[in-house]
Design a protein around this motif. Structure first.
Motif, PDB file in Angstrom:
ATOM      1  N   GLY A  25      58.015  35.533  39.542  1.00 36.88           N
ATOM      2  CA  GLY A  25      58.378  34.334  38.802  1.00 36.88           C
ATOM      3  C   GLY A  25      57.276  33.914  37.842  1.00 36.88           C
ATOM      4  N   VAL A  26      57.154  32.612  37.649  1.00 39.00           N
ATOM      5  CA  VAL A  26      56.118  32.068  36.775  1.00 39.00           C
ATOM      6  C   VAL A  26      54.745  32.345  37.388  1.00 39.00           C
ATOM      7  CG1 VAL A  26      55.186  29.971  35.739  1.00 39.00           C
ATOM      8  CG2 VAL A  26      57.666  30.279  35.922  1.00 39.00           C
ATOM      9  N   LEU A  27      53.849  32.867  36.582  1.00 41.75           N
ATOM     10  CA  LEU A  27      52.492  33.145  37.059  1.00 41.75           C
ATOM     11  C   LEU A  27      51.633  31.897  36.880  1.00 41.75           C
ATOM     12  CD1 LEU A  27      51.854  36.726  35.617  1.00 41.75           C
ATOM     13  CD2 LEU A  27      52.760  36.083  37.859  1.00 41.75           C
ATOM     14  N   ARG A  28      51.158  31.368  37.997  1.00 42.50           N
ATOM     15  CA  ARG A  28      50.262  30.208  37.957  1.00 42.50           C
ATOM     16  C   ARG A  28      48.853  30.571  38.415  1.00 42.50           C
ATOM     17  NH1 ARG A  28      55.246  28.294  39.800  1.00 42.50           N
ATOM     18  NH2 ARG A  28      56.140  26.651  38.466  1.00 42.50           N
ATOM     19  N   GLN A  29      48.778  31.500  39.377  1.00 42.09           N
ATOM     20  CA  GLN A  29      47.487  31.968  39.874  1.00 42.09           C
ATOM     21  C   GLN A  29      47.558  33.481  40.054  1.00 42.09           C
ATOM     22  OE1 GLN A  29      46.301  29.863  43.407  1.00 42.09           O
ATOM     23  NE2 GLN A  29      46.082  27.911  42.345  1.00 42.09           N
ATOM     24  N   VAL A  30      46.503  34.169  39.626  1.00 39.84           N
ATOM     25  CA  VAL A  30      46.422  35.616  39.802  1.00 39.84           C
ATOM     26  C   VAL A  30      45.119  35.937  40.528  1.00 39.84           C
ATOM     27  CG1 VAL A  30      47.777  36.058  37.723  1.00 39.84           C
ATOM     28  CG2 VAL A  30      45.269  36.056  37.593  1.00 39.84           C
ATOM     29  N   ALA A  31      45.085  37.091  41.162  1.00 36.59           N
ATOM     30  CA  ALA A  31      43.891  37.488  41.909  1.00 36.59           C
ATOM     31  C   ALA A  31      43.351  38.806  41.386  1.00 36.59           C
ATOM     32  CB  ALA A  31      44.207  37.623  43.400  1.00 36.59           C
ATOM     33  N   GLY A  32      42.062  39.001  41.568  1.00 38.13           N
ATOM     34  CA  GLY A  32      41.412  40.275  41.331  1.00 38.13           C
ATOM     35  C   GLY A  32      40.829  40.779  42.635  1.00 38.13           C
ATOM     36  N   VAL A  33      40.895  42.089  42.846  1.00 37.56           N
ATOM     37  CA  VAL A  33      40.402  42.707  44.086  1.00 37.56           C
ATOM     38  C   VAL A  33      39.421  43.816  43.734  1.00 37.56           C
ATOM     39  CG1 VAL A  33      41.045  44.093  46.102  1.00 37.56           C
ATOM     40  CG2 VAL A  33      42.491  42.181  45.389  1.00 37.56           C
ATOM     41  N   GLN A  52      43.207  30.705  37.832  1.00 38.65           N
ATOM     42  CA  GLN A  52      44.380  30.108  37.209  1.00 38.65           C
ATOM     43  C   GLN A  52      44.871  31.027  36.095  1.00 38.65           C
ATOM     44  OE1 GLN A  52      43.405  26.192  35.774  1.00 38.65           O
ATOM     45  NE2 GLN A  52      43.120  25.337  37.825  1.00 38.65           N
ATOM     46  N   TRP A  53      46.191  30.956  35.837  1.00 38.48           N
ATOM     47  CA  TRP A  53      46.779  31.756  34.759  1.00 38.48           C
ATOM     48  C   TRP A  53      47.511  30.832  33.796  1.00 38.48           C
ATOM     49  CZ3 TRP A  53      46.425  36.902  33.633  1.00 38.48           C
ATOM     50  CH2 TRP A  53      47.319  37.418  32.691  1.00 38.48           C
ATOM     51  N   PRO A  54      47.273  30.962  32.516  1.00 42.14           N
ATOM     52  CA  PRO A  54      46.493  32.010  31.844  1.00 42.14           C
ATOM     53  C   PRO A  54      45.068  31.612  31.496  1.00 42.14           C
ATOM     54  CG  PRO A  54      47.818  30.863  30.232  1.00 42.14           C
ATOM     55  CD  PRO A  54      48.107  30.192  31.560  1.00 42.14           C
ATOM     56  N   SER A  55      44.590  30.450  31.986  1.00 44.56           N
ATOM     57  CA  SER A  55      43.264  29.973  31.594  1.00 44.56           C
ATOM     58  C   SER A  55      42.130  30.813  32.179  1.00 44.56           C
ATOM     59  CB  SER A  55      43.089  28.518  32.032  1.00 44.56           C
ATOM     60  OG  SER A  55      43.042  28.418  33.453  1.00 44.56           O
ATOM     61  N   ALA A  88      40.316  39.593  53.768  1.00 46.59           N
ATOM     62  CA  ALA A  88      40.049  38.586  52.745  1.00 46.59           C
ATOM     63  C   ALA A  88      41.326  37.823  52.379  1.00 46.59           C
ATOM     64  CB  ALA A  88      39.444  39.247  51.508  1.00 46.59           C
ATOM     65  N   PHE A  89      42.444  38.519  52.259  1.00 49.83           N
ATOM     66  CA  PHE A  89      43.695  37.851  51.915  1.00 49.83           C
ATOM     67  C   PHE A  89      44.113  36.861  53.000  1.00 49.83           C
ATOM     68  CE2 PHE A  89      44.237  40.664  48.383  1.00 49.83           C
ATOM     69  CZ  PHE A  89      45.135  40.010  47.544  1.00 49.83           C
ATOM     70  N   GLU A  90      43.851  37.180  54.251  1.00 49.03           N
ATOM     71  CA  GLU A  90      44.211  36.271  55.339  1.00 49.03           C
ATOM     72  C   GLU A  90      43.442  34.953  55.263  1.00 49.03           C
ATOM     73  OE1 GLU A  90      43.623  38.301  58.994  1.00 49.03           O
ATOM     74  OE2 GLU A  90      45.377  39.605  58.748  1.00 49.03           O
ATOM     75  N   ARG A  91      42.322  34.944  54.591  1.00 49.06           N
ATOM     76  CA  ARG A  91      41.493  33.738  54.496  1.00 49.06           C
ATOM     77  C   ARG A  91      41.768  32.914  53.247  1.00 49.06           C
ATOM     78  NH1 ARG A  91      35.752  36.411  55.223  1.00 49.06           N
ATOM     79  NH2 ARG A  91      35.114  34.381  54.368  1.00 49.06           N
ATOM     80  N   LEU A  92      42.639  33.397  52.366  1.00 51.42           N
ATOM     81  CA  LEU A  92      42.990  32.627  51.175  1.00 51.42           C
ATOM     82  C   LEU A  92      43.777  31.379  51.566  1.00 51.42           C
ATOM     83  CD1 LEU A  92      44.153  35.419  48.684  1.00 51.42           C
ATOM     84  CD2 LEU A  92      42.029  34.082  48.550  1.00 51.42           C
ATOM     85  N   SER A  93      43.592  30.311  50.810  1.00 51.59           N
ATOM     86  CA  SER A  93      44.347  29.084  51.082  1.00 51.59           C
ATOM     87  C   SER A  93      45.819  29.255  50.706  1.00 51.59           C
ATOM     88  CB  SER A  93      43.740  27.912  50.303  1.00 51.59           C
ATOM     89  OG  SER A  93      43.745  28.179  48.911  1.00 51.59           O
ATOM     90  N   ARG A  94      46.094  30.123  49.720  1.00 51.51           N
ATOM     91  CA  ARG A  94      47.473  30.463  49.373  1.00 51.51           C
ATOM     92  C   ARG A  94      47.453  31.799  48.663  1.00 51.51           C
ATOM     93  NH1 ARG A  94      49.984  27.577  44.161  1.00 51.51           N
ATOM     94  NH2 ARG A  94      50.857  29.677  44.024  1.00 51.51           N
ATOM     95  N   TYR A  95      48.563  32.518  48.784  1.00 47.50           N
ATOM     96  CA  TYR A  95      48.666  33.810  48.121  1.00 47.50           C
ATOM     97  C   TYR A  95      48.815  33.611  46.612  1.00 47.50           C
ATOM     98  CZ  TYR A  95      49.050  37.284  51.898  1.00 47.50           C
ATOM     99  OH  TYR A  95      48.780  38.158  52.917  1.00 47.50           O
ATOM    100  N   PRO A  96      48.227  34.502  45.813  1.00 49.09           N
ATOM    101  CA  PRO A  96      48.416  34.453  44.364  1.00 49.09           C
ATOM    102  C   PRO A  96      49.803  34.954  43.977  1.00 49.09           C
ATOM    103  CG  PRO A  96      47.166  36.397  44.949  1.00 49.09           C
ATOM    104  CD  PRO A  96      47.351  35.616  46.223  1.00 49.09           C
ATOM    105  N   ASP A  97      50.154  34.743  42.718  1.00 52.55           N
ATOM    106  CA  ASP A  97      51.456  35.182  42.221  1.00 52.55           C
ATOM    107  C   ASP A  97      51.450  36.649  41.801  1.00 52.55           C
ATOM    108  OD1 ASP A  97      52.642  32.523  42.393  1.00 52.55           O
ATOM    109  OD2 ASP A  97      51.318  32.026  40.716  1.00 52.55           O
ATOM    110  N   LEU A  98      50.244  37.195  41.552  1.00 50.77           N
ATOM    111  CA  LEU A  98      50.110  38.588  41.122  1.00 50.77           C
ATOM    112  C   LEU A  98      48.671  39.020  41.360  1.00 50.77           C
ATOM    113  CD1 LEU A  98      51.683  40.382  38.183  1.00 50.77           C
ATOM    114  CD2 LEU A  98      49.194  40.336  38.208  1.00 50.77           C
ATOM    115  N   VAL A  99      48.484  40.313  41.621  1.00 49.68           N
ATOM    116  CA  VAL A  99      47.152  40.834  41.954  1.00 49.68           C
ATOM    117  C   VAL A  99      46.793  41.993  41.022  1.00 49.68           C
ATOM    118  CG1 VAL A  99      45.696  41.820  43.769  1.00 49.68           C
ATOM    119  CG2 VAL A  99      47.543  40.236  44.377  1.00 49.68           C
TER     120      VAL A  99
END
Length: 223
Positions: A25-33, A52-55, A88-99
């Motif tokens: 859906g709409v990308l609001r937060q993305v992650a880098g690994v 934050q996406w796209p900032s 590391a993902f288990e410790r995130l406060s919320r999952y990102p929209d894309l990685v």
């Protein structure tokens, strides 16, 4: 712990679950690994950075360590690296929209690089951003920012070769899960600033490398 032969069988099985259709859906937060190692490879160190996406403003960053339990085997690196990444993902406060993953997606001998493996295990849309070619053939890519050419394994398209900056070595972009061949490089371009690597991966690399950099600085200061 699985052995390399069983790991290859798992890859063959899991690759059938990979989706190469845009399904997010709409990308609001993305992650880098990104993943590094300590103590000569005895400890796996995984960094996940959420922006934050796209900032591309930093939201959260997690660094997880655990003993390395799988040997270094080309084509099986996800079995060596993913346990710490999942910690590391288990410790995130919320999952990102894309990685964005430092590594391959479906541009892999069995179609399951780390970005595809992570996507199937978590259900998250993922993109692989490789700094070098693992498999496949391609034509020359023009020396212009944004230029690209398809990457093939036999007759199958497995990704693209993307020039993220003029005059630098190209990146090898391949979908990991729930992202199409066409959309993956477009999102990578949107995640670029003035550097070769997309910002989510650059941020994860800085975090993953920080302990090693600190130790090197300490050694230099003691001379």
């Amino acid at each position: 712990m699985v052995d390399p032969a069983e790991a290859r069988r798992i890859q063959v099985r899991l690759c059938t679950a990979v989706s190469l259709m845009d399904d997010f859906g709409v990308l609001r937060q993305v992650a880098g690994v990104d993943v590094g190692f300590e103590e000569g490879g005895a400890i796996t160190r995984a960094a996940v950075v959420v922006l934050q996406w796209p900032s591309l403003v930093l939201v959260e960053q997690i660094l997880a360590r655990r003993p390395t339990q799988f040997p270094y085997v080309p084509g099986l690196l996800s079995f060596r690296e993913l346990p710490a990444v999942l910690d590391a993902f288990e410790r995130l406060s919320r999952y990102p929209d894309l990685v964005f993953c430092d590594g391959q997606g479906v541009a892999h001998p069995r179609g399951l690089g780390i970005a595809a493996h992570l996507g199937v295990l978590t259900g998250l849309p993922c993109i692989g951003v490789g700094k070098s070619r693992l498999v496949g053939t391609h034509a020359e890519v023009a020396n212009e920012r944004g230029a690209s050419t398809p990457l093939y394994l036999g007759d199958a398209r497995i990704g693209c070769v993307l020039r993220s900056r003029k005059g630098v070595r190209p990146l090898f972009i391949s979908p990991g899960h729930r992202v199409s061949q066409e959309t993956a490089p477009r999102l990578v371009m949107q995640a670029l600033t003035r550097f070769r690597l997309p910002e989510p991966i650059r941020a994860a690399h800085r975090l993953a490398s920080a302990p090693a950099i600190a130790r090197a600085a300490a050694r230099m200061s003691g001379r």
